[in-house]
Design an enzyme around this catalytic site. Structure first.
Site, PDB file in Angstrom:
ATOM      1  N   ASN A 288      -1.208  13.867   8.492  1.00 17.27           N
ATOM      2  CA  ASN A 288      -1.728  13.692   7.127  1.00 17.27           C
ATOM      3  C   ASN A 288      -0.603  13.370   6.133  1.00 17.27           C
ATOM      4  OD1 ASN A 288      -3.873  15.054   8.639  1.00 17.27           O
ATOM      5  ND2 ASN A 288      -4.897  15.127   6.664  1.00 17.27           N
TER       6      ASN A 288
ATOM      7  N   LYS B  31      -8.963   2.217  15.508  1.00 19.97           N
ATOM      8  CA  LYS B  31      -7.582   2.585  15.868  1.00 19.97           C
ATOM      9  C   LYS B  31      -7.457   2.699  17.387  1.00 19.97           C
ATOM     10  CE  LYS B  31      -5.899   2.615  11.741  1.00 19.97           C
ATOM     11  NZ  LYS B  31      -4.966   1.554  11.343  1.00 19.97           N
TER      12      LYS B  31
ATOM     13  N   ASN C 213      -6.303  -2.947  -1.774  1.00 21.55           N
ATOM     14  CA  ASN C 213      -6.161  -1.530  -2.123  1.00 21.55           C
ATOM     15  C   ASN C 213      -4.727  -1.211  -2.562  1.00 21.55           C
ATOM     16  OD1 ASN C 213      -7.217   1.098  -2.448  1.00 21.55           O
ATOM     17  ND2 ASN C 213      -6.316   1.727  -0.499  1.00 21.55           N
TER      18      ASN C 213
ATOM     19  N   SER D 204      -3.421   6.751  14.107  1.00 19.14           N
ATOM     20  CA  SER D 204      -3.802   7.950  13.363  1.00 19.14           C
ATOM     21  C   SER D 204      -4.154   9.066  14.330  1.00 19.14           C
ATOM     22  CB  SER D 204      -5.041   7.602  12.520  1.00 19.14           C
ATOM     23  OG  SER D 204      -5.651   8.771  12.026  1.00 19.14           O
ATOM     24  N   ALA D 205      -3.985  10.291  13.869  1.00 18.70           N
ATOM     25  CA  ALA D 205      -4.432  11.452  14.643  1.00 18.70           C
ATOM     26  C   ALA D 205      -5.929  11.397  14.889  1.00 18.70           C
ATOM     27  CB  ALA D 205      -4.089  12.726  13.879  1.00 18.70           C
ATOM     28  N   THR D 206      -6.619  10.584  14.120  1.00 20.82           N
ATOM     29  CA  THR D 206      -8.065  10.484  14.272  1.00 20.82           C
ATOM     30  C   THR D 206      -8.458   9.977  15.667  1.00 20.82           C
ATOM     31  OG1 THR D 206     -10.035   9.826  13.057  1.00 20.82           O
ATOM     32  CG2 THR D 206      -8.420   8.122  13.409  1.00 20.82           C
TER      33      THR D 206
ATOM     34  N   GLY E 193       0.819  -1.217   0.000  1.00 20.56           N
ATOM     35  CA  GLY E 193       0.000   0.000   0.000  1.00 20.56           C
ATOM     36  C   GLY E 193       0.851   1.263   0.000  1.00 20.56           C
ATOM     37  N   TYR E 194       0.169   2.369   0.188  1.00 23.59           N
ATOM     38  CA  TYR E 194       0.815   3.685   0.072  1.00 23.59           C
ATOM     39  C   TYR E 194       1.970   3.858   1.077  1.00 23.59           C
ATOM     40  CZ  TYR E 194       1.027   8.851   0.383  1.00 23.59           C
ATOM     41  OH  TYR E 194       1.425  10.166   0.411  1.00 23.59           O
TER      42      TYR E 194
ATOM     43  N   TYR F 280     -14.032   3.942  11.927  1.00 26.36           N
ATOM     44  CA  TYR F 280     -12.604   3.838  11.606  1.00 26.36           C
ATOM     45  C   TYR F 280     -11.760   4.273  12.804  1.00 26.36           C
ATOM     46  CZ  TYR F 280      -8.029   5.128   9.727  1.00 26.36           C
ATOM     47  OH  TYR F 280      -6.677   5.259   9.532  1.00 26.36           O
TER      48      TYR F 280
ATOM     49  N   ARG G  40      -4.280  21.273   8.526  1.00 24.59           N
ATOM     50  CA  ARG G  40      -3.744  19.938   8.774  1.00 24.59           C
ATOM     51  C   ARG G  40      -2.220  19.978   8.793  1.00 24.59           C
ATOM     52  NH1 ARG G  40      -8.290  19.574   9.610  1.00 24.59           N
ATOM     53  NH2 ARG G  40      -9.808  17.974   9.005  1.00 24.59           N
TER      54      ARG G  40
HETATM   55  P1  NAD Z   1      -3.387   1.635   1.845  1.00 23.80           P
HETATM   56  O1  NAD Z   1      -4.793   1.232   1.630  1.00 23.80           O
HETATM   57  O2  NAD Z   1      -2.623   2.206   0.716  1.00 23.80           O
HETATM   58  O3  NAD Z   1      -2.557   0.383   2.410  1.00 23.80           O
HETATM   59  C1  NAD Z   1      -3.146  -0.679   3.121  1.00 23.80           C
HETATM   60  C2  NAD Z   1      -2.665  -1.970   2.480  1.00 23.80           C
HETATM   61  O4  NAD Z   1      -3.231  -3.060   3.204  1.00 23.80           O
HETATM   62  C3  NAD Z   1      -3.099  -2.113   1.029  1.00 23.80           C
HETATM   63  O5  NAD Z   1      -1.989  -2.511   0.257  1.00 23.80           O
HETATM   64  C4  NAD Z   1      -4.172  -3.199   1.058  1.00 23.80           C
HETATM   65  O6  NAD Z   1      -4.199  -3.958  -0.130  1.00 23.80           O
HETATM   66  C5  NAD Z   1      -3.732  -4.008   2.264  1.00 23.80           C
HETATM   67  N1  NAD Z   1      -4.812  -4.727   2.941  1.00 23.80           N
HETATM   68  C6  NAD Z   1      -6.054  -4.253   3.249  1.00 23.80           C
HETATM   69  N2  NAD Z   1      -6.765  -5.218   3.868  1.00 23.80           N
HETATM   70  C7  NAD Z   1      -5.948  -6.296   3.962  1.00 23.80           C
HETATM   71  C8  NAD Z   1      -6.102  -7.603   4.502  1.00 23.80           C
HETATM   72  N3  NAD Z   1      -7.255  -7.977   5.070  1.00 23.80           N
HETATM   73  N4  NAD Z   1      -5.065  -8.460   4.427  1.00 23.80           N
HETATM   74  C9  NAD Z   1      -3.900  -8.081   3.844  1.00 23.80           C
HETATM   75  N5  NAD Z   1      -3.695  -6.886   3.306  1.00 23.80           N
HETATM   76  C10 NAD Z   1      -4.704  -5.989   3.371  1.00 23.80           C
HETATM   77  O7  NAD Z   1      -3.367   2.607   3.118  1.00 23.80           O
HETATM   78  P2  NAD Z   1      -2.188   3.497   3.699  1.00 23.80           P
HETATM   79  O8  NAD Z   1      -2.541   4.925   3.491  1.00 23.80           O
HETATM   80  O9  NAD Z   1      -0.878   2.977   3.260  1.00 23.80           O
HETATM   81  O10 NAD Z   1      -2.414   3.220   5.254  1.00 23.80           O
HETATM   82  C11 NAD Z   1      -1.637   2.257   5.955  1.00 23.80           C
HETATM   83  C12 NAD Z   1      -2.058   2.261   7.407  1.00 23.80           C
HETATM   84  O11 NAD Z   1      -1.900   3.572   7.936  1.00 23.80           O
HETATM   85  C13 NAD Z   1      -3.515   1.898   7.659  1.00 23.80           C
HETATM   86  O12 NAD Z   1      -3.571   1.119   8.846  1.00 23.80           O
HETATM   87  C14 NAD Z   1      -4.194   3.226   7.866  1.00 23.80           C
HETATM   88  O13 NAD Z   1      -5.330   3.106   8.685  1.00 23.80           O
HETATM   89  C15 NAD Z   1      -3.101   4.014   8.557  1.00 23.80           C
HETATM   90  N6  NAD Z   1      -3.224   5.477   8.403  1.00 23.80           N
HETATM   91  C16 NAD Z   1      -3.271   6.021   7.154  1.00 23.80           C
HETATM   92  C17 NAD Z   1      -3.406   7.404   7.017  1.00 23.80           C
HETATM   93  C18 NAD Z   1      -3.499   8.057   5.649  1.00 23.80           C
HETATM   94  O14 NAD Z   1      -3.960   9.190   5.579  1.00 23.80           O
HETATM   95  N7  NAD Z   1      -3.059   7.408   4.573  1.00 23.80           N
HETATM   96  C19 NAD Z   1      -3.478   8.229   8.153  1.00 23.80           C
HETATM   97  C20 NAD Z   1      -3.391   7.635   9.404  1.00 23.80           C
HETATM   98  C21 NAD Z   1      -3.271   6.243   9.519  1.00 23.80           C
HETATM   99  N1  UFG Z   2     -10.745  19.103   2.103  1.00 25.10           N
HETATM  100  C1  UFG Z   2     -11.367  19.967   1.225  1.00 25.10           C
HETATM  101  N2  UFG Z   2     -11.752  19.473   0.008  1.00 25.10           N
HETATM  102  C2  UFG Z   2     -11.542  18.177  -0.362  1.00 25.10           C
HETATM  103  C3  UFG Z   2     -10.909  17.308   0.550  1.00 25.10           C
HETATM  104  C4  UFG Z   2     -10.530  17.796   1.785  1.00 25.10           C
HETATM  105  O1  UFG Z   2     -11.573  21.131   1.529  1.00 25.10           O
HETATM  106  O2  UFG Z   2     -11.930  17.797  -1.481  1.00 25.10           O
HETATM  107  C5  UFG Z   2     -10.269  19.627   3.394  1.00 25.10           C
HETATM  108  C6  UFG Z   2     -10.885  18.961   4.607  1.00 25.10           C
HETATM  109  O3  UFG Z   2     -12.088  19.608   4.968  1.00 25.10           O
HETATM  110  C7  UFG Z   2      -9.769  19.130   5.637  1.00 25.10           C
HETATM  111  C8  UFG Z   2      -8.488  19.057   4.801  1.00 25.10           C
HETATM  112  O4  UFG Z   2      -8.884  19.363   3.473  1.00 25.10           O
HETATM  113  O5  UFG Z   2      -9.843  20.400   6.224  1.00 25.10           O
HETATM  114  C9  UFG Z   2      -7.822  17.690   4.822  1.00 25.10           C
HETATM  115  O6  UFG Z   2      -8.801  16.701   4.482  1.00 25.10           O
HETATM  116  P1  UFG Z   2      -8.384  15.196   4.144  1.00 25.10           P
HETATM  117  O7  UFG Z   2      -9.623  14.461   3.759  1.00 25.10           O
HETATM  118  O8  UFG Z   2      -7.246  15.177   3.184  1.00 25.10           O
HETATM  119  O9  UFG Z   2      -7.800  14.646   5.533  1.00 25.10           O
HETATM  120  P2  UFG Z   2      -8.468  14.523   6.955  1.00 25.10           P
HETATM  121  O10 UFG Z   2      -7.559  15.235   7.907  1.00 25.10           O
HETATM  122  O11 UFG Z   2      -9.877  14.919   6.975  1.00 25.10           O
HETATM  123  O12 UFG Z   2      -8.397  12.958   7.200  1.00 25.10           O
HETATM  124  C10 UFG Z   2      -7.159  12.253   7.103  1.00 25.10           C
HETATM  125  C11 UFG Z   2      -7.440  10.783   6.829  1.00 25.10           C
HETATM  126  C12 UFG Z   2      -8.169  10.181   7.990  1.00 25.10           C
HETATM  127  C13 UFG Z   2      -7.404  10.418   9.260  1.00 25.10           C
HETATM  128  C14 UFG Z   2      -7.113  11.900   9.445  1.00 25.10           C
HETATM  129  C15 UFG Z   2      -6.244  12.166  10.636  1.00 25.10           C
HETATM  130  O13 UFG Z   2      -8.225  10.658   5.653  1.00 25.10           O
HETATM  131  O14 UFG Z   2      -8.256   8.797   7.806  1.00 25.10           O
HETATM  132  O15 UFG Z   2      -6.432  12.379   8.290  1.00 25.10           O
HETATM  133  O16 UFG Z   2      -5.081  11.419  10.568  1.00 25.10           O
HETATM  134  F1  UFG Z   2      -8.157  10.002  10.283  1.00 25.10           F
END
Ligand code: NAD
Ligand code: UFG
Length: 337
Positions: A180, A154, A37, A126-128, A12-13, A150, A232
């Site tokens: 973020n 966490k 994903n 996550s900060a969430t 993943g990412y 979600y 953010r």
């Molecule tokens: P992502 O979706 O790109 O990566 C998750 C990976 O897990 C993917 O490659 C997906 O294929 C794999 N996956 C999903 N379900 C699975 C399963 N049941 N078995 C095996 N593999 C599985 O997401 P990401 O942005 O890389 O996030 C990684 C972690 O960080 C997650 O736990 C997410 O909750 C957490 N996180 C992400 C963000 C963000 O904004 N990207 C912020 C805070 C926390």
């Molecule tokens: N925003 C817009 N327009 C858009 C998308 C977002 O104005 O089309 C704004 C949102 O209102 C927010 C900021 O841009 O003010 C950032 O929004 P994001 O959706 O990019 O990110 P969030 O902070 O809302 O959420 C992300 C992850 C969540 C995680 C959270 C805290 O998506 O999973 O960061 O870690 F929980």
């Protein structure tokens, strides 16, 4: 010292960038991913970047058999658990899927690790977990507040890991609360999977810059922030990846668990992000102010000093580098489409 690290969700990412950082630091990596994903091309892209073969187990983290075989076959020293579902809106509509993958998956993984005697784990939080925090910058001591299923997964995951460490001091867990994540690898070979219309700001802005979407909707300009739009703490995904290496190395060398925010400590508003992206791309990025997005938090900014003290973690890349690398990644993809 070389260690062997399992990355669940390593295609993943954040997982793919962490793979690169771990290999660069001299570690062996095994990826477990079910590609729910992730793009199938990621493993070969990782080989291109690192010049090393990727060890991939295709499977589901909820599958105890797959995990038992994996731990029997590879001598894993520590795990980074990325595999999870992560879309807030989807979690409101399908909470059971989130409980199943994020909590059930974690529980199955912990059982398999314990059986194998592998008790060092880095957990993607996550900060969430802070919900709408009382203070910004937000310290790690701020209380948990679940705003959606979600976020609940966490919080529950962190609590499970706390109880596990209390029960058995052999366990050492690094809990990383990401703010973020944004941007892409400098090679533009890996980045955030852009399949659907993005929910997150930077990938959405990228699609507007590409001309694939007409304009950015700015969700509200009446927040109590400098320009009224949401603020953010954006952190470059390569910095974030390095944070995982430091967390793992701390667990492996000291067996000391930790809970740290990973952010820069600096916030940017939605309008500042649009302006930065415009500078990075030299393209016009139209936007319009719309209603607030339900459930949105006005400000998320990390108190970043604990990560410095505990891990020696400091971010190196700023918003301009996040925008430039994001653009190189998405425009490269568009060129090939
Ligand atoms: P992502 O979706 O790109 O990566 C998750 C990976 O897990 C993917 O490659 C997906 O294929 C794999 N996956 C999903 N379900 C699975 C399963 N049941 N078995 C095996 N593999 C599985 O997401 P990401 O942005 O890389 O996030 C990684 C972690 O960080 C997650 O736990 C997410 O909750 C957490 N996180 C992400 C963000 C963000 O904004 N990207 C912020 C805070 C926390
Ligand atoms: N925003 C817009 N327009 C858009 C998308 C977002 O104005 O089309 C704004 C949102 O209102 C927010 C900021 O841009 O003010 C950032 O929004 P994001 O959706 O990019 O990110 P969030 O902070 O809302 O959420 C992300 C992850 C969540 C995680 C959270 C805290 O998506 O999973 O960061 O870690 F929980």
């Amino acid at each position: 010292m070389t260690s062997r690290i399992l990355l669940t969700g390593g295609a993943g990412y954040i997982g793919s960038h962490t793979h690169v950082a771990l290999v660069a630091a001299g570690h062996d990596v095994v990826i477990l991913d079910n590609f729910a994903n992730a793009q199938r091309t990621v493993p070969e892209r990782l080989e291109q970047i690192t010049g090393k073969r990727v060890t991939l187990v295709e499977g589901d983290v909820r599958d105890a058999d797959t995990l038992a075989k994996l731990f029997a076959r590879h001598e894993i020293d520590a795990v980074v658990h990325f595999a999870a579902l992560k879309a807030v809106g989807e979690s409101m509509a399908r909470p059971l899927a989130y409980f199943d993958v994020n909590i059930g998956g974690l529980s199955t993984l912990l059982r398999a690790m314990d059986n194998a005697g592998c008790r060092r784990l880095v957990f993607s939080s996550s900060a969430t977990v802070y919900g709408i925090p009382d203070e910004a910058p937000t310290p790690e001591t701020a209380p948990f507040r679940a705003m959606n299923p979600y976020g609940q997964t966490k919080i529950t995951g962190e609590q499970m890991l706390g109880w596990l460490q209390a029960a058995n001091p052999e366990w050492a867990v690094g809990i990383l609360r990401y703010f973020n994540p944004a941007g892409a690898h400098g090679s533009a070979l890996i980045g955030e999977d852009p399949r659907d219309i993005p929910n997150n700001l930077m990938p959405f802005v990228a699609k507007v810059a590409l001309g694939e979407l007409p304009r950015v909707s700015v969700f509200g300009n009446d927040y109590d922030t400098a320009d009224g739009t949401g603020v953010r703490d954006y952190i470059h995904v390569e910095d974030l990846a390095r944070g995982h290496v430091l967390s793992l190395e701390k667990l492996l060398s000291t067996r000391q668990g930790h809970i740290v925010n990973l952010g820069t400590g600096r916030g940017y508003s939605v309008l500042e992000v649009i302006a930065a992206y415009q500078r990075a791309t030299n393209r016009d990025i139209p936007y319009q102010i719309t209603d607030r997005r339900p459930g949105d938090v006005p400000i998320y900014v990390a108190r970043a000093d604990r990560a410095v003290e505990v891990l020696g973690f400091r971010t190196e890349k700023g918003l301009d580098e996040m925008c430039a690398s994001s653009w190189k990644w998405v425009s490269g993809l568009a060129g090939k489409a």
